[in-house]
Design an enzyme around this catalytic site. Structure first.
Site, PDB file in Angstrom:
ATOM      1  N   LEU A   1       0.820  -1.211   0.000  1.00  0.00           N
ATOM      2  CA  LEU A   1       0.000   0.000   0.000  1.00  0.00           C
ATOM      3  C   LEU A   1       0.856   1.264   0.000  1.00  0.00           C
ATOM      4  O   LEU A   1       0.325   2.372   0.012  1.00  0.00           O
ATOM      5  CB  LEU A   1      -0.919   0.009   1.223  1.00  0.00           C
ATOM      6  CG  LEU A   1      -2.060  -1.013   1.219  1.00  0.00           C
ATOM      7  CD1 LEU A   1      -2.787  -1.002   2.553  1.00  0.00           C
ATOM      8  CD2 LEU A   1      -3.032  -0.735   0.079  1.00  0.00           C
TER       9      LEU A   1
ATOM     10  N   LYS B   1      15.732  -6.261   3.667  1.00  0.00           N
ATOM     11  CA  LYS B   1      16.159  -5.216   4.597  1.00  0.00           C
ATOM     12  C   LYS B   1      17.574  -5.421   5.131  1.00  0.00           C
ATOM     13  O   LYS B   1      18.339  -4.462   5.276  1.00  0.00           O
ATOM     14  CB  LYS B   1      15.162  -5.099   5.752  1.00  0.00           C
ATOM     15  CG  LYS B   1      13.786  -4.602   5.298  1.00  0.00           C
ATOM     16  CD  LYS B   1      12.813  -4.487   6.443  1.00  0.00           C
ATOM     17  CE  LYS B   1      11.450  -4.015   5.938  1.00  0.00           C
ATOM     18  NZ  LYS B   1      10.485  -3.815   7.026  1.00  0.00           N
TER      19      LYS B   1
ATOM     20  N   GLY C   1      14.448  -8.594   9.338  1.00  0.00           N
ATOM     21  CA  GLY C   1      14.733  -7.172   9.401  1.00  0.00           C
ATOM     22  C   GLY C   1      13.724  -6.379  10.203  1.00  0.00           C
ATOM     23  O   GLY C   1      14.092  -5.491  10.984  1.00  0.00           O
TER      24      GLY C   1
END
Length: 286
Positions: free
Chosen positions: A21, A69, A131
């Protein structure tokens, strides 16, 4: 004379990324502030090569999501002190010929939780060791919570717990009938429950208690089975969208070097997310 509009490019990169999103949220933010920028969702499978490609195309900033990440932290040319302590970055910015990394996940998580509870002195459980879990553990410790890590992979979970001087318990222990340790705050930091993934049960319904604060980092669907079980047990639930918004605000502040106002910007971000999720819910109800 017609002149081309100079538009800065931003994106969220990860795999999967179709569920994100962030483009809806960030583009709403840019529009609300009249910032000439476009934010995209890009699937990234080969991060070293992908970062080079994005640099050539002139991308100014990137949000980094699963599963990149920790790798993004290692690939960044420079990272700030917080990201160095966490060992993961969720945000990159192009400066000259370098990618600079920082982490805003911990800010998003702690702000979302502080809206419903104090964290200092609380017993907190983090599910996962990737992460996102690293960032949440850092933020919770910084707020004074007593943190325990639970993970399926014992080796990885113990490594995270050692990094932040936390306790560790194997995830399987949480389902044992005689497990009687109490937690005030529980944060789900795995990809379990993410839209499009295979349904998996992390903990049994009996794990949840009235009075617990339970936060989900997955935000699509808005109410995961994990949150539904917590709600049925009488826990206070915190949706993943809350963390998404607040970490996004911190990203914008870093990229744009300016404060992000609650109105109209943050309100526009929340409204954009609400509209998408409401349409999805209505479609399911039909």
């Amino acid at each position: 004379m017609i002149k081309p509009v100079q538009t800065e490019l931003y994106a969220v990169i990860g795999n999967p990324v179709a569920h994100s999103l962030s483009p809806v949220m960030m583009n709403a933010a840019f529009r609300s502030m009249n910032v000439p920028a476009t934010y995209l969702a890009l699937q990234a499978d080969e991060l070293p090569e992908d970062l080079e490609t994005l640099a050539r195309f002139g991308f100014r900033g990137l949000s980094v999501t699963l599963p990149h990440k920790e790798l993004a932290y290692r690939l960044a040319d420079h990272v700030d002190d917080m990201a160095r302590t966490i060992g993961a970055v969720n945000t990159l910015m192009r400066e000259g010929s370098a990618w600079i990394g920082c982490n805003t996940d911990w800010l998003g998580a702690t702000k979302a939780l502080r809206r419903v509870t104090e964290l200092e002195g609380r017993e907190a459980l983090i599910l996962g060791a990737g992460g996102a879990a690293r960032a949440v553990a850092f933020g919770m410790k910084r707020e004074g919570a007593r943190v325990t890590i639970a993970n399926r992979c014992v080796e990885k979970g113990k490594a995270l717990a050692k990094s932040f001087r936390c306790d560790f318990i194997p995830l399987a222990i949480l389902d044992r009938a005689r497990f009687d340790r109490h937690f005030d705050v529980v944060v789900q930091c795995t990809s379990v429950g993410l839209q499009g993934t295979i349904p998996t049960v992390l903990v049994s319904d009996s794990f949840f208690e009235p009075g617990m604060v339970v936060m989900e980092t997955v935000y699509r669907p808005l109410r995961t089975p994990f949150l539904n079980a917590a709600k049925r047990a009488g826990a206070t639930i915190v949706h993943g969208t809350d963390m998404l918004v607040y970490q996004g605000v911190a990203q914008l502040e870093w990229w744009l070097s300016r404060p992000i106002p609650e109105f109209p910007c943050v309100a526009a971000m929340k409204q954009a997310i609400h509209e998408v999720l409401s349409k999805e819910k209505n479609a399911q109800d039909d």
